[in-house]
Design a protein around this motif. Structure first.
Motif, PDB file in Angstrom:
ATOM      1  N   GLN A 175       0.854  -1.189   0.000  1.00  0.00           N
ATOM      2  CA  GLN A 175       0.000   0.000   0.000  1.00  0.00           C
ATOM      3  C   GLN A 175       0.887   1.235   0.000  1.00  0.00           C
ATOM      4  N   LEU A 176       0.756   2.048  -1.029  1.00  0.00           N
ATOM      5  CA  LEU A 176       1.569   3.254  -1.153  1.00  0.00           C
ATOM      6  C   LEU A 176       0.809   4.519  -0.768  1.00  0.00           C
ATOM      7  N   GLY A 177      -0.352   4.360  -0.194  1.00  0.00           N
ATOM      8  CA  GLY A 177      -1.115   5.529   0.225  1.00  0.00           C
ATOM      9  C   GLY A 177      -2.093   5.974  -0.852  1.00  0.00           C
ATOM     10  N   ARG A 178      -2.773   7.074  -0.567  1.00  0.00           N
ATOM     11  CA  ARG A 178      -3.783   7.626  -1.476  1.00  0.00           C
ATOM     12  C   ARG A 178      -3.381   9.039  -1.882  1.00  0.00           C
ATOM     13  N   SER A 179      -3.532   9.329  -3.147  1.00  0.00           N
ATOM     14  CA  SER A 179      -3.223  10.660  -3.646  1.00  0.00           C
ATOM     15  C   SER A 179      -4.353  11.616  -3.304  1.00  0.00           C
ATOM     16  N   MET A 180      -3.999  12.726  -2.667  1.00  0.00           N
ATOM     17  CA  MET A 180      -5.005  13.743  -2.375  1.00  0.00           C
ATOM     18  C   MET A 180      -5.382  14.525  -3.635  1.00  0.00           C
ATOM     19  N   THR A 181      -4.533  14.484  -4.651  1.00  0.00           N
ATOM     20  CA  THR A 181      -4.804  15.219  -5.892  1.00  0.00           C
ATOM     21  C   THR A 181      -5.826  14.499  -6.756  1.00  0.00           C
ATOM     22  N   THR A 182      -5.652  13.186  -6.948  1.00  0.00           N
ATOM     23  CA  THR A 182      -6.560  12.420  -7.808  1.00  0.00           C
ATOM     24  C   THR A 182      -7.645  11.696  -7.026  1.00  0.00           C
ATOM     25  N   GLY A 183      -7.425  11.503  -5.722  1.00  0.00           N
ATOM     26  CA  GLY A 183      -8.396  10.773  -4.922  1.00  0.00           C
ATOM     27  C   GLY A 183      -8.302   9.271  -5.054  1.00  0.00           C
ATOM     28  N   GLN A 184      -7.320   8.778  -5.805  1.00  0.00           N
ATOM     29  CA  GLN A 184      -7.167   7.341  -6.017  1.00  0.00           C
ATOM     30  C   GLN A 184      -5.948   6.819  -5.255  1.00  0.00           C
ATOM     31  N   PRO A 185      -5.885   5.508  -5.014  1.00  0.00           N
ATOM     32  CA  PRO A 185      -4.657   4.935  -4.452  1.00  0.00           C
ATOM     33  C   PRO A 185      -3.476   5.199  -5.380  1.00  0.00           C
ATOM     34  N   VAL A 186      -2.331   5.481  -4.783  1.00  0.00           N
ATOM     35  CA  VAL A 186      -1.140   5.779  -5.585  1.00  0.00           C
ATOM     36  C   VAL A 186      -0.776   4.598  -6.469  1.00  0.00           C
ATOM     37  N   LEU A 187      -0.941   3.388  -5.967  1.00  0.00           N
ATOM     38  CA  LEU A 187      -0.613   2.196  -6.755  1.00  0.00           C
ATOM     39  C   LEU A 187      -1.470   2.125  -8.010  1.00  0.00           C
ATOM     40  N   THR A 188      -2.725   2.512  -7.892  1.00  0.00           N
ATOM     41  CA  THR A 188      -3.615   2.525  -9.063  1.00  0.00           C
ATOM     42  C   THR A 188      -3.175   3.572 -10.070  1.00  0.00           C
ATOM     43  N   ASP A 189      -2.844   4.770  -9.577  1.00  0.00           N
ATOM     44  CA  ASP A 189      -2.377   5.832 -10.483  1.00  0.00           C
ATOM     45  C   ASP A 189      -1.105   5.416 -11.210  1.00  0.00           C
ATOM     46  N   LEU A 190      -0.146   4.849 -10.478  1.00  0.00           N
ATOM     47  CA  LEU A 190       1.111   4.433 -11.105  1.00  0.00           C
ATOM     48  C   LEU A 190       0.877   3.311 -12.102  1.00  0.00           C
ATOM     49  N   ARG A 191      -0.011   2.381 -11.769  1.00  0.00           N
ATOM     50  CA  ARG A 191      -0.290   1.275 -12.687  1.00  0.00           C
ATOM     51  C   ARG A 191      -0.934   1.788 -13.973  1.00  0.00           C
ATOM     52  N   GLN A 192      -1.758   2.806 -13.873  1.00  0.00           N
ATOM     53  CA  GLN A 192      -2.402   3.354 -15.070  1.00  0.00           C
ATOM     54  C   GLN A 192      -1.437   4.166 -15.928  1.00  0.00           C
ATOM     55  N   ARG A 193      -0.473   4.828 -15.301  1.00  0.00           N
ATOM     56  CA  ARG A 193       0.404   5.740 -16.036  1.00  0.00           C
ATOM     57  C   ARG A 193       1.743   5.124 -16.437  1.00  0.00           C
ATOM     58  N   LEU A 194       2.156   4.081 -15.757  1.00  0.00           N
ATOM     59  CA  LEU A 194       3.461   3.487 -16.068  1.00  0.00           C
ATOM     60  C   LEU A 194       3.548   2.963 -17.502  1.00  0.00           C
ATOM     61  N   PRO A 195       2.530   2.287 -18.050  1.00  0.00           N
ATOM     62  CA  PRO A 195       2.660   1.838 -19.447  1.00  0.00           C
ATOM     63  C   PRO A 195       2.929   2.974 -20.433  1.00  0.00           C
ATOM     64  N   ALA A 196       2.346   4.145 -20.199  1.00  0.00           N
ATOM     65  CA  ALA A 196       2.597   5.280 -21.099  1.00  0.00           C
ATOM     66  C   ALA A 196       4.060   5.689 -21.049  1.00  0.00           C
ATOM     67  N   SER A 197       4.639   5.749 -19.846  1.00  0.00           N
ATOM     68  CA  SER A 197       6.048   6.122 -19.714  1.00  0.00           C
ATOM     69  C   SER A 197       6.961   5.049 -20.292  1.00  0.00           C
ATOM     70  N   LEU A 198       6.643   3.778 -20.041  1.00  0.00           N
ATOM     71  CA  LEU A 198       7.476   2.701 -20.565  1.00  0.00           C
ATOM     72  C   LEU A 198       7.421   2.656 -22.087  1.00  0.00           C
TER      73      LEU A 198
END
Length: 343
Positions: free
Chosen positions: A83-106
């Motif tokens: 558990q990496l915590g929850r983003s106050m900016t997006t309101g989602q878990p950080v792990l979910t945000d990173l999982r959604q955005r990592l493929p774009a960066s890779l």
């Protein structure tokens, strides 16, 4: 099979030995975020005019009302549970945000690295075969230019030339055109997802969106790759076994590709691994210029908002990827030169 098992066992030991470094990164990032100026609770509490009770409630939600040592222990415990915590900016878990955005960066980083390697290795070989010639000077000038020009400048120049003047590039507005439909989220990599659903037109559109940002990043990392290729080739071309191969009358292409390049590829692999890890975290300017929804721009937005959890998650992700890339380079070392042991 035994060799593969041995490589896996040694790679596992190397990964376990890197865990203390990852722990150090976690602790350092956590403490660094706590000493930065600004109070994130005030930022998220509707501005500086928010009431004290509202600010204290947000501090409690973010865990900032506890002593720093207790915050650190809780954070390490959460990370150990995934558990990496929850983003106050997006309101989602950080792990979910990173999982959604990592493929774009890779997808962007891998494409840029492939373009850079396809350009840098031939340029480095050409410069090494003719040291001091016009070709050598041109390659060194191109490398110096790539280092001196910032990525956001080269990105804006490419947009101005290919999108504004020539009109051959699509709008620099992200991974897909604003009027195009995205494919089903299968892998997160648009080029792969479009292929899996058989959408050739969508694949071409996604590839078109990828060309300019990938070329921008490739131009920036072209210099170290071309320089190390040139230096390694010059060193190998002066070796005794190359002179022997030439004296035996072997074809020039075989001498260069089979003997010289194979022995010069190890330092290129090292630099390629370092460059790849650097590109993942340092492509934030490219992501901002081209509106690319990657993890670097996500971390920058969180940092500007004093949102601790996404920044800490981003740093942990980059450190983990750096370890994985280094292990991959070690394995490739053994494949390129069996005399090199992964240990």
């Amino acid at each position: 099979m035994a060799s593969a098992t041995g490589i896996a066992r040694r790679t596992g030991r190397r990964f376990l030995s890197s865990l203390p470094a990852l722990l150090g990164v976690l602790v350092f990032t956590f403490l660094l975020m706590r000493v930065l100026p600004g109070d994130p609770a005030v930022f998220f509490a509707s501005g500086p005019n928010a009431g004290k009770a509202e600010i204290e409630e947000i501090r409690r939600q973010m865990g900032l009302d506890k002593p720093v040592p207790e915050q650190l222990v809780r954070y390490l415990g959460d990370v150990a549970r995934g558990q990496l915590g929850r983003s106050m900016t997006t309101g989602q878990p950080v792990l979910t945000d990173l999982r959604q955005r990592l493929p774009a960066s890779l997808e962007l980083t891998v494409t840029a690295l492939l373009i850079a390697l396809l350009l840098a290795i031939p340029l480095g070989i050409a410069a090494a075969l003719r040291p001091g010639s016009l070709v050598d000077h041109a390659v060194r000038f191109l490398c110096a230019l790539g280092v001196c020009v910032p990525t956001f400048v080269s990105g804006l120049l490419l947009i101005y030339v290919f999108y504004y003047l020539l009109g051959v590039a699509p709008d620099p507005t992200g991974r897909v055109d604003v009027f195009a439909a995205s494919p089903p989220d299968i892998t997160g990599f648009l080029l792969i997802d479009f292929l899996l659903v058989g959408d050739g037109e969508g694949w071409r559109a996604a590839a078109g969106q990828l060309v300019l940002p990938a070329l921008t990043m490739a131009l920036f990392v072209l210099a170290p790759l071309a320089r190390i290729t040139r230096a390694a080739m010059l060193s190998v071309l002066g070796s005794d076994f190359i002179r022997t191969a030439r004296s035996l009358g072997l074809p020039r292409r075989r001498v260069i590709v089979t003997y010289a390049l194979r022995n010069a590829i190890l330092p290129v692999l090292t630099i390629a691994g370092i460059v790849f890890s650097t590109m993942l975290g340092a492509n934030v300017l490219v992501e901002k210029v081209f509106s690319w929804p990657g993890v670097a721009s996500y971390a920058l937005d969180a940092l500007l908002a004093s949102d601790y959890a996404p920044v800490q998650g981003f740093v942990l992700l980059m450190a983990s990827l750096f370890v994985i890339v280094n292990l991959t380079v070690d394995v490739l070392y053994g494949l390129a030169d069996p005399r090199v042991s992964i240990e």
